[in-house]
Motif scaffolding. Structure first.
Motif, PDB file in Angstrom:
ATOM      1  N   VAL A   1       0.773  -1.158   0.042  1.00 55.19           N
ATOM      2  CA  VAL A   1       0.009  -0.103  -0.183  1.00 55.19           C
ATOM      3  C   VAL A   1       0.995   1.287   0.098  1.00 55.19           C
ATOM      4  O   VAL A   1       0.436   2.367   0.088  1.00 55.19           O
ATOM      5  N   PHE A   2       2.216   1.134  -0.182  1.00 56.13           N
ATOM      6  CA  PHE A   2       3.181   2.342  -0.214  1.00 56.13           C
ATOM      7  C   PHE A   2       2.712   3.142  -1.444  1.00 56.13           C
ATOM      8  O   PHE A   2       2.472   4.437  -0.919  1.00 56.13           O
ATOM      9  N   ALA A   3       2.696   2.776  -2.398  1.00 52.47           N
ATOM     10  CA  ALA A   3       2.613   3.599  -3.542  1.00 52.47           C
ATOM     11  C   ALA A   3       1.052   4.233  -3.590  1.00 52.47           C
ATOM     12  O   ALA A   3       0.985   5.592  -3.873  1.00 52.47           O
ATOM     13  N   LYS A   4      -0.029   3.550  -3.271  1.00 55.78           N
ATOM     14  CA  LYS A   4      -1.543   3.917  -3.197  1.00 55.78           C
ATOM     15  C   LYS A   4      -1.084   5.352  -2.046  1.00 55.78           C
ATOM     16  O   LYS A   4      -2.004   6.397  -2.166  1.00 55.78           O
TER      17      LYS A   4
ATOM     18  N   ASP B   1       8.636  -0.260 -15.323  1.00 51.62           N
ATOM     19  CA  ASP B   1       7.947  -1.409 -13.938  1.00 51.62           C
ATOM     20  C   ASP B   1       7.017  -0.601 -13.331  1.00 51.62           C
ATOM     21  O   ASP B   1       6.538  -1.166 -12.271  1.00 51.62           O
ATOM     22  N   THR B   2       6.974   0.785 -13.599  1.00 47.86           N
ATOM     23  CA  THR B   2       6.057   1.610 -12.639  1.00 47.86           C
ATOM     24  C   THR B   2       4.580   1.133 -12.643  1.00 47.86           C
ATOM     25  O   THR B   2       3.980   0.753 -13.851  1.00 47.86           O
ATOM     26  N   ASP B   3       3.779   0.965 -11.546  1.00 48.22           N
ATOM     27  CA  ASP B   3       2.578   0.690 -11.684  1.00 48.22           C
ATOM     28  C   ASP B   3       1.671   2.085 -11.681  1.00 48.22           C
ATOM     29  O   ASP B   3       2.333   3.098 -11.765  1.00 48.22           O
TER      30      ASP B   3
ATOM     31  N   GLU C   1       1.024   7.747 -11.296  1.00 45.48           N
ATOM     32  CA  GLU C   1       0.567   9.059 -10.746  1.00 45.48           C
ATOM     33  C   GLU C   1       1.574   9.800  -9.810  1.00 45.48           C
ATOM     34  O   GLU C   1       1.642  11.166  -9.898  1.00 45.48           O
ATOM     35  N   ILE C   2       2.508   9.349  -9.007  1.00 42.36           N
ATOM     36  CA  ILE C   2       3.131   9.949  -8.126  1.00 42.36           C
ATOM     37  C   ILE C   2       4.241  10.639  -8.884  1.00 42.36           C
ATOM     38  O   ILE C   2       4.678  11.978  -8.619  1.00 42.36           O
ATOM     39  N   ILE C   3       4.637   9.962 -10.014  1.00 39.12           N
ATOM     40  CA  ILE C   3       5.716  10.741 -10.885  1.00 39.12           C
ATOM     41  C   ILE C   3       5.089  11.840 -11.551  1.00 39.12           C
ATOM     42  O   ILE C   3       5.586  13.017 -11.668  1.00 39.12           O
TER      43      ILE C   3
ATOM     44  N   ASP D   1       4.310  -7.253 -15.062  1.00 35.34           N
ATOM     45  CA  ASP D   1       2.804  -7.128 -15.456  1.00 35.34           C
ATOM     46  C   ASP D   1       1.839  -7.411 -14.098  1.00 35.34           C
ATOM     47  O   ASP D   1       1.007  -6.928 -13.801  1.00 35.34           O
ATOM     48  N   PHE D   2       2.403  -8.322 -13.620  1.00 33.79           N
ATOM     49  CA  PHE D   2       1.751  -9.172 -12.191  1.00 33.79           C
ATOM     50  C   PHE D   2       1.478  -8.201 -11.309  1.00 33.79           C
ATOM     51  O   PHE D   2       0.673  -8.390 -10.630  1.00 33.79           O
ATOM     52  N   ARG D   3       2.158  -6.792 -11.174  1.00 31.60           N
ATOM     53  CA  ARG D   3       2.337  -6.095 -10.058  1.00 31.60           C
ATOM     54  C   ARG D   3       1.611  -4.782 -10.572  1.00 31.60           C
ATOM     55  O   ARG D   3       1.682  -3.656  -9.784  1.00 31.60           O
ATOM     56  N   GLY D   4       1.198  -4.742 -11.958  1.00 30.29           N
ATOM     57  CA  GLY D   4       0.604  -3.406 -12.548  1.00 30.29           C
ATOM     58  C   GLY D   4       1.386  -2.782 -13.502  1.00 30.29           C
ATOM     59  O   GLY D   4       0.952  -1.712 -13.881  1.00 30.29           O
ATOM     60  N   ALA D   5       2.597  -3.255 -13.878  1.00 29.03           N
ATOM     61  CA  ALA D   5       3.512  -2.560 -14.920  1.00 29.03           C
ATOM     62  C   ALA D   5       2.520  -2.894 -16.212  1.00 29.03           C
ATOM     63  O   ALA D   5       1.867  -3.707 -16.337  1.00 29.03           O
TER      64      ALA D   5
END
Length: 563
Positions: free
Chosen positions: A144-147, A177-179, A184-186, A207-211
């Motif tokens: 949940v870090f990025a969210k 590889d960013t999700d 959105e953070i960038i 891709d499995f983690r949102g890339a």
């Protein structure tokens, strides 16, 4: 040799956002560091400002730091911060997380603790569960870090400005590889900071983690900055055809083609085909020692964590020194189990209960999903704790061996040397026969935090000197494991390393050996087109981790379909 060509010169002259594309070893990191050095030399930074370089893996951060030592003047290195996305995100959450939940102090949930927490949560509810832990209890998982950071930055343009004032230039490694949340953070930080993104869409294996394959086009459309593509330039293994093999495997052009520095070896069905891997490993070590004496590295890449453990035991049996890079859940939870026994406790019943509760956590957390057998064993352990009657030969063996471990520990005189005492307690599990206990020993072998000079060893030593015992062993070990998650210190790769293929991302070695096991190949015969395409990307990443030679083993009676 690295040269400042017109493409690279255009980046050095450019003032705003930039996207640098290129394959493995094309020099993306090098030119980004040269750009950073130029910005510092030209006094583009105000007092206390820094250029931050973000990457996903700690291995990548270490590699970037090594390059920075060669490229950046020592007096300027204080102006560059090299960090992981997780480390950067955690600092933001600790400072501003109170804006999106009712807590002010946050507790990090490491992957092992997350695995424990999620062991009984349905797959489709895991994300909601972790979000609720953060909002309600202030417990933060990496997932949940990025969210969370996205929510913080979206809620306050002032915070975005504060971060951008601190970091007016942000270099984003492995941008492909960013999700969605990281993207959105960038974008939010890019309103005030210059974003330099480094990308290779053909190294997109997450891709499995949102890339997403759309990420690079999205960057181009949103920032509309300078675009540079180094294409197939290769500075890592430039005198070899390794990079060419990597490109060919994406299109199938490798089929029937011979390469000078990529060897495909078909091994036959024999009682133990790992003998071929052993022979190649020994040959690789001899080659590297002859060519480079001491500063050499070899990676053995396998398809899964389970195979990592199998190969490690085989190498150990055949006296091949090696390091294993493996998921942290099992080793870290085994460390907590050993810590409980290191702590003083004269009460046999109390020691047994604490040991069993930690064993339950070890079972829950070491796998991504509990089997029916795991659930049954947990039930038996809970009955032992509560004093309920248990029946069955294996259950009685488990109970008796648990009691035996506790008794032997209470009879043990510890030395005060953490390394010696740790091994003594760890070996109590090795002497058992039940797999629940031997799994603790097997996992604990891969814990590397007790090496000489390690913080954990020093803190345990201090604890013993102050108290005559390891009174705070559990807390010390838990704190050390959390610190280890964010640590980016370490040494360049040297020697033999074993890992699954996904873990090789961002790393470099002199030689790479890829091992496909019989019946558990990277590409099963019934794979879909999507699986095959994903495997091509993964194989490209794995094969191009090598500077000098890549050797790929596949069974001759059922060879990998993309080779």
């Amino acid at each position: 040799m690295f040269t400042i060509c017109p493409k690279r010169e255009s980046l050095l002259k450019h003032e705003g956002h930039a996207l640098i594309e290129g394959g493995p070893g094309s020099g993306k990191t090098t030119i980004a560091l040269l750009k950073a050095m130029q910005l510092i030399d030209e006094d583009k930074l105000l007092r206390n400002q820094k250029i931050i370089f973000l990457s996903f893996a700690r291995a990548s951060v270490l590699r970037i730091e090594e390059q920075a030592k060669d490229l950046i003047k020592s007096e300027h290195r204080k102006n560059i911060e090299i960090n992981t996305y997780h480390g950067f995100a955690w600092s933001i959450i600790q400072t501003y997380g109170y804006l999106v939940c009712k807590h002010k102090n946050f507790k990090l949930l490491t992957p092992p603790n997350v695995a424990i927490a999620l062991s009984n949560v349905p797959e489709n509810k895991k994300t909601d569960f972790l979000n609720s832990l953060f909002v309600e209890e202030g417990m933060v998982a990496f997932e949940v870090f990025a969210k969370t950071v996205r929510e913080i930055l979206s809620a306050s343009s002032s915070i975005c400005e504060i971060i951008s004032t601190r970091y007016p230039y942000i270099i984003v490694d492995e941008f492909q590889d960013t999700d969605d949340n990281e993207w959105e953070i960038i974008k939010l930080l890019g309103r005030n900071s210059n974003i330099i993104a480094l990308a290779d869409i053909e190294q997109r294996i997450y891709d499995f983690r949102g890339a997403s394959i759309t990420r690079v086009p999205e960057y181009k459309k949103y920032f509309n900055g300078l675009e540079i593509d180094f294409g197939k330039e290769n500075n890592r293994s430039g005198e070899t055809d390794i990079a060419q093999f990597g490109d060919d495997i994406l299109t199938g052009a490798n089929k029937g083609k011979l390469y000078n520095f990529v060897k495909i070896k078909m091994y036959p069905y024999v009682q133990d085909p790992k003998v071929y891997l052993l022979a190649e490993t020994i040959a690789a070590i001899k080659r590297q020692k002859k060519a480079q004496k001491n500063n050499w590295s070899i990676a053995i890449l396998v398809h899964s964590k389970a195979m990592t453990l199998v190969i490690s035991e085989y190498l150990e049996k055949n006296k091949i020194p090696h390091d294993v890079l493996i998921d942290s859940e099992g080793p870290h939870l085994s460390a907590s189990t050993i810590a409980v026994l290191l702590q003083p406790d004269s009460d046999e019943k109390s020691s047994l209960q604490k040991l069993i509760l930690n064993l339950i956590n070890h079972i829950r957390g070491r796998k991504s999903k509990l089997s029916q057998k795991d659930t049954e064993i947990i039930s038996v352990l809970q009955k032992i704790v509560s004093g309920d009657k248990i029946t069955g030969k294996n259950r009685e063996i488990l109970k008796n061996e648990l009691v035996d471990i506790v008794k032997k520990r209470l009879e043990m005189n510890l030395s005060g040397d953490p390394a010696i005492d740790w091994i003594a307690v760890r070996n109590l599990f090795q002497q058992s026969t039940h797999e629940v206990l031997t799994n603790v020993y097997s996992d604990a072998k891969f814990l590397k935090l007790l090496r000489r000079g390690a913080v954990l060893r020093e803190q345990l030593s201090n604890n013993w000197r102050e108290n005559g015992s390891y009174t705070n062993a559990t807390q010390i070990i838990n704190d050390a494991l959390i610190q280890e998650h964010f640590s980016i210190s370490g040494q360049p790769f040297k020697g033999v390393y074993l890992m699954n293929i996904h873990k090789c991302k961002g790393k470099e070695f002199d030689e790479v050996i890829i091992w496909e096991e019989i019946y558990k190949q990277i590409i099963p015969k019934d794979s879909t087109d999507k699986r095959v395409n994903e495997a091509r990307l993964l194989f490209r990443v794995a094969a191009t981790r090598s500077r000098l030679l890549t050797t790929i083993f596949t069974p001759n009676f059922s060879p990998c379909p993309i080779l």
